[in-house]
Design a protein around this motif. Structure first.
Motif, mmCIF file in Angstrom:
data_model
loop_
_atom_site.group_PDB
_atom_site.id
_atom_site.type_symbol
_atom_site.label_atom_id
_atom_site.label_comp_id
_atom_site.label_asym_id
_atom_site.label_seq_id
_atom_site.Cartn_x
_atom_site.Cartn_y
_atom_site.Cartn_z
ATOM 1 N N MET A 390 -2.795 0.697 -21.178
ATOM 2 C CA MET A 390 -2.202 0.014 -20.037
ATOM 3 C C MET A 390 -1.974 1.025 -18.916
ATOM 4 O O MET A 390 -2.025 2.253 -19.146
ATOM 5 C CB MET A 390 -0.871 -0.647 -20.425
ATOM 6 N N GLN A 391 -1.728 0.497 -17.718
ATOM 7 C CA GLN A 391 -1.396 1.346 -16.578
ATOM 8 C C GLN A 391 0.111 1.247 -16.358
ATOM 9 O O GLN A 391 0.590 0.307 -15.740
ATOM 10 C CB GLN A 391 -2.145 0.886 -15.315
ATOM 11 N N HIS A 398 -4.691 4.883 -16.644
ATOM 12 C CA HIS A 398 -4.293 4.171 -17.845
ATOM 13 C C HIS A 398 -3.885 5.160 -18.945
ATOM 14 O O HIS A 398 -4.272 6.328 -18.921
ATOM 15 C CB HIS A 398 -5.440 3.286 -18.341
ATOM 16 N N LYS A 399 -3.128 4.636 -19.895
ATOM 17 C CA LYS A 399 -2.650 5.465 -20.985
ATOM 18 C C LYS A 399 -2.651 4.646 -22.269
ATOM 19 O O LYS A 399 -2.380 3.447 -22.259
ATOM 20 C CB LYS A 399 -1.221 5.953 -20.686
ATOM 21 N N LEU A 404 1.931 6.512 -25.239
ATOM 22 C CA LEU A 404 3.112 6.123 -24.484
ATOM 23 C C LEU A 404 4.333 6.033 -25.403
ATOM 24 O O LEU A 404 5.428 6.520 -25.055
ATOM 25 C CB LEU A 404 2.856 4.783 -23.789
ATOM 26 N N LEU A 405 4.163 5.437 -26.567
ATOM 27 C CA LEU A 405 5.281 5.335 -27.523
ATOM 28 C C LEU A 405 5.712 6.709 -28.003
ATOM 29 O O LEU A 405 6.904 6.958 -28.208
ATOM 30 C CB LEU A 405 4.874 4.454 -28.706
ATOM 31 N N THR A 406 4.749 7.614 -28.169
ATOM 32 C CA THR A 406 5.086 8.986 -28.558
ATOM 33 C C THR A 406 5.883 9.671 -27.459
ATOM 34 O O THR A 406 6.901 10.327 -27.726
ATOM 35 C CB THR A 406 3.806 9.785 -28.847
ATOM 36 N N ASP A 407 5.436 9.529 -26.194
ATOM 37 C CA ASP A 407 6.145 10.149 -25.070
ATOM 38 C C ASP A 407 7.562 9.599 -24.932
ATOM 39 O O ASP A 407 8.484 10.324 -24.541
ATOM 40 C CB ASP A 407 5.378 9.912 -23.768
ATOM 41 N N LEU A 435 6.650 -1.823 -17.899
ATOM 42 C CA LEU A 435 5.869 -2.828 -17.191
ATOM 43 C C LEU A 435 4.602 -2.169 -16.677
ATOM 44 O O LEU A 435 4.565 -0.957 -16.445
ATOM 45 C CB LEU A 435 6.675 -3.382 -16.010
ATOM 46 N N ALA A 436 3.545 -2.944 -16.508
ATOM 47 C CA ALA A 436 2.290 -2.412 -15.973
ATOM 48 C C ALA A 436 2.333 -2.373 -14.446
ATOM 49 O O ALA A 436 2.842 -3.295 -13.796
ATOM 50 C CB ALA A 436 1.115 -3.261 -16.439
ATOM 51 N N GLU A 437 1.788 -1.317 -13.868
ATOM 52 C CA GLU A 437 1.789 -1.108 -12.427
ATOM 53 C C GLU A 437 1.188 -2.283 -11.650
ATOM 54 O O GLU A 437 1.767 -2.705 -10.634
ATOM 55 C CB GLU A 437 1.027 0.187 -12.105
ATOM 56 N N PRO A 438 0.048 -2.890 -12.051
ATOM 57 C CA PRO A 438 -0.539 -3.967 -11.239
ATOM 58 C C PRO A 438 0.362 -5.192 -11.093
ATOM 59 O O PRO A 438 0.145 -6.014 -10.193
ATOM 60 C CB PRO A 438 -1.828 -4.319 -11.996
#
Length: 466
Positions: A390-391, A398-399, A404-407, A435-438
Motif C-alpha cells: 500500500m501507499q 508503496h510499501k 509496515l507492521l514491522t516498522d 490510511l492510504a495516501e490516495p
C-alpha cells in the motif's frame, strides 16, 4: 485383611473419596472394573456406572454391554452407556489411544452432567508396573516413570478428579476375589493380542522378568513408581514451579527468551513441554516438537511453528503460544455505508458524512477518514496477505504490509490478525494503523467516509500508540 477393607483403607489414606460419595465408575465388563464397581457398592459409595461400547468386536462388544446392563439392573445401579463406532474416529491413529481419549471424554461428560466431581477407574498394581515399563521403553523421561497416580485431575483446567482405588492390589488378588464372590466378568481377547505393546509386556516381558528376578517383580516396579512420585513431589515439582515463574508470562502466554536461555538445556526442554501442555493442549509433547521449538529460539523474529492445535511465534524477546480457535465470525466480507460488518475479532463500520469534521485525528488509530469521492462501494475487507502493498499516508511510494507492521513494532503474535480494507486490488486502510495516501481527505474534499474498527478486546497500549 479382606479385599474391600484394603480398598477402603487405601481410599482413606490417599483421600480418594468421601464416605458415601457419588462417583462415576468406568466399567468395561472386565474383571478389574466389575470388581471395582462391586467393592465401591459394598463400601457404601454411590456409583454411577459408565460403559463405552466401541463396536469393534462384533458380538463380543454387545455381550460386554449386556453383562454390565444386567449387573446394574440386578443391583439397581444407575448406568450410562455410549455406543460409538470407533473405526470412524480413528482416521489412521492408534485405536487404543483413540479409545482412551473417547472413554475419558465420556466419563468426564457424565460426571459434569450428573454433578459428580470424581471418576474412578480400575487400574491395579500390575497395570502400574506395565505402565512404568512402557514409558521407560518410550523414553518418556522422569515424569513417565511416575506411571499412574492414585489421584489426579481428569484434564487441564478440569474440576473432575480421576481416582484409582485398586492401584495397590495385584491382578491375581482381584481375580481371586471375583471368583470367590461370584462376580461376573468377560475376557477381552484383544488384551492377549501381542501386536499391542501393553499386551506384549503383560504376556511376555513381565513373566520373563518374574522368572529371572522373582515373582514379586511387578510389586517392586510399582514401588519404584511410588518412590519416584514422592521424590518428584518433594523436589522436582517445586523447582519446576519456580523456574516456570521465572520464564513464563501467563497473561500473554509467552516464554521470555533471555530467561529461557538462562536455564540449563534440560530445563529449557521441560519448560517448553510445560508451555505446550498449558497453552496448546492437544499438541504433541514429543522430543521432535521440543527440538523444533529450540530451533525457533535461534530463528529470526517473525518465524513461527504451526502445530495441530495452535501456533508458536518467535518475537524479538519471547515465544508466543496461541491456541487455534474456531472463529465465531468470518474473517472477510463486503463493507457498505451504515451496515456494520461483524468479523472475527471485531466490527467494522463505514459512515458517510456530508461535511468534513473539524478534526480528523480523534486520538485513536481505530478511526480513519477517507475522501468519499474516491470510494466505490462495496469495499472488500480481509486479512492482509504476504505480498500485499500500500501507499501509506504521507509517502510517495508503496510499501509491503509486512514491512509496515514491522516498522510499527506490531507484535508478531498479532500481525496475522490485522485486516485491510480494499477497493479492487488497492488497499485503502490497514485497519487500526495506516490510511492510504490516495484516499486522504484533501482541501477540496466535500464528503468523507468515517471508518471505525471496534475490536472485541481492546488493543494493548503499545499497539494503539504505534
Amino acid at each position: 485383611m479382606l479385599l474391600p477393607e484394603r480398598v477402603r483403607r487405601f481410599i482413606q489414606t490417599r483421600a480418594l473419596l468421601q464416605p458415601g460419595q457419588r462417583v462415576v465408575v468406568g466399567v468395561s465388563g472386565g474383571v478389574d472394573s466389575m470388581v471395582l464397581l462391586e467393592v465401591l457398592r459394598r463400601l457404601g459409595y454411590q456409583p454411577v456406572a459408565a460403559h463405552v461400547n466401541y463396536r469393534l468386536r462384533g458380538a463380543d462388544s454387545e455381550a460386554d454391554e449386556a453383562l454390565v446392563r444386567q449387573f446394574c439392573r440386578q443391583h439397581r445401579l444407575p448406568l450410562r452407556v455410549a455406543r460409538i463406532d470407533l473405526k470412524t474416529h480413528a482416521h489412521g491413529r492408534s485405536v487404543q489411544a483413540v479409545a482412551r481419549s473417547v472413554r475419558y471424554a465420556f466419563f468426564k461428560r457424565i460426571a459434569q452432567k450428573e454433578g459428580i466431581d470424581t471418576v474412578a477407574v480400575a487400574h491395579h498394581r500390575d497395570d502400574q508396573a506395565e505402565t512404568l515399563l512402557l514409558n521407560l521403553m518410550r523414553g518418556s523421561g522422569l515424569e513417565g516413570l511416575l506411571a499412574m497416580r492414585p489421584k489426579r485431575k481428569l484434564g487441564p483446567r478440569c474440576a473432575v478428579w480421576l481416582v484409582r482405588p485398586l492401584l495397590e492390589l495385584p491382578r491375581a488378588e482381584v481375580e481371586a476375589w471375583a471368583q470367590a464372590e461370584g462376580i461376573p466378568w468377560r475376557e477381552d481377547v484383544s488384551n492377549a493380542n501381542l501386536q499391542y505393546r501393553r499386551a506384549w509386556i503383560r504376556q511376555e516381558l513381565l513373566p520373563l522378568l518374574a522368572r529371572r528376578l522373582g515373582p514379586d517383580v511387578a510389586e517392586r516396579l510399582a514401588h519404584t513408581a511410588a518412590l519416584l512420585q514422592a521424590y518428584y513431589d518433594a523436589t522436582f515439582a517445586p523447582d519446576l514451579h519456580r523456574r516456570w515463574q521465572e520464564v513464563a508470562d501467563v497473561s500473554t502466554c509467552t516464554l521470555g527468551l533471555d530467561a529461557l536461555r538462562a536455564q540449563p538445556v534440560v530445563w529449557q526442554h521441560r519448560l517448553i513441554l510445560e508451555a505446550l501442555q498449558r497453552w496448546l493442549p492437544g499438541a504433541p509433547r514429543r522430543r521432535k516438537v521440543v527440538v523444533q521449538v529450540m530451533r525457533l529460539m535461534q530463528a529470526q523474529p517473525g518465524k513461527r511453528l504451526e502445530l495441530p492445535t495452535g501456533t508458536i511465534w518467535r518475537d524479538r524477546n519471547a515465544l508466543h503460544f496461541r491456541l487455534r480457535q474456531t472463529a465465531r465470525h468470518p474473517d472477510r466480507g463486503l463493507l457498505e455505508p451504515d451496515r456494520p460488518l461483524v468479523l472475527a475479532g471485531g466490527t467494522l463500520t463505514a459512515t458517510l458524512l456530508d461535511t468534513v469534521p473539524e478534526r480528523l485525528d480523534e486520538g485513536t488509530p481505530l478511526v480513519a477518514y477517507a475522501d468519499a469521492a474516491r470510494i466505490r462501494w462495496p469495499l472488500q475487507v480481509r486479512r492482509w496477505e504476504p505480498g500485499d502493498r500500500m501507499q501509506p499516508l504521507g509517502m510517495t511510494g508503496h510499501k509491503k504490509i509486512s514491512d509496515l507492521l514491522t516498522d510499527l513494532k506490531v507484535p508478531v503474535s498479532q500481525r496475522d490478525q490485522c485486516y485491510v480494507v480494499c477497493q479492487d486490488d488497492e488497499i485503502i486502510w490497514l485497519v487500526g494503523y495506516r490510511l492510504a495516501e490516495p484516499f486522504r481527505v484533501r482541501s477540496t474534499t466535500r464528503r468523507v467516509v468515517k471508518l471505525h474498527w471496534q475490536p472485541e478486546a481492546p488493543l494493548s497500549k503499545k499497539v494503539c500508540n504505534a
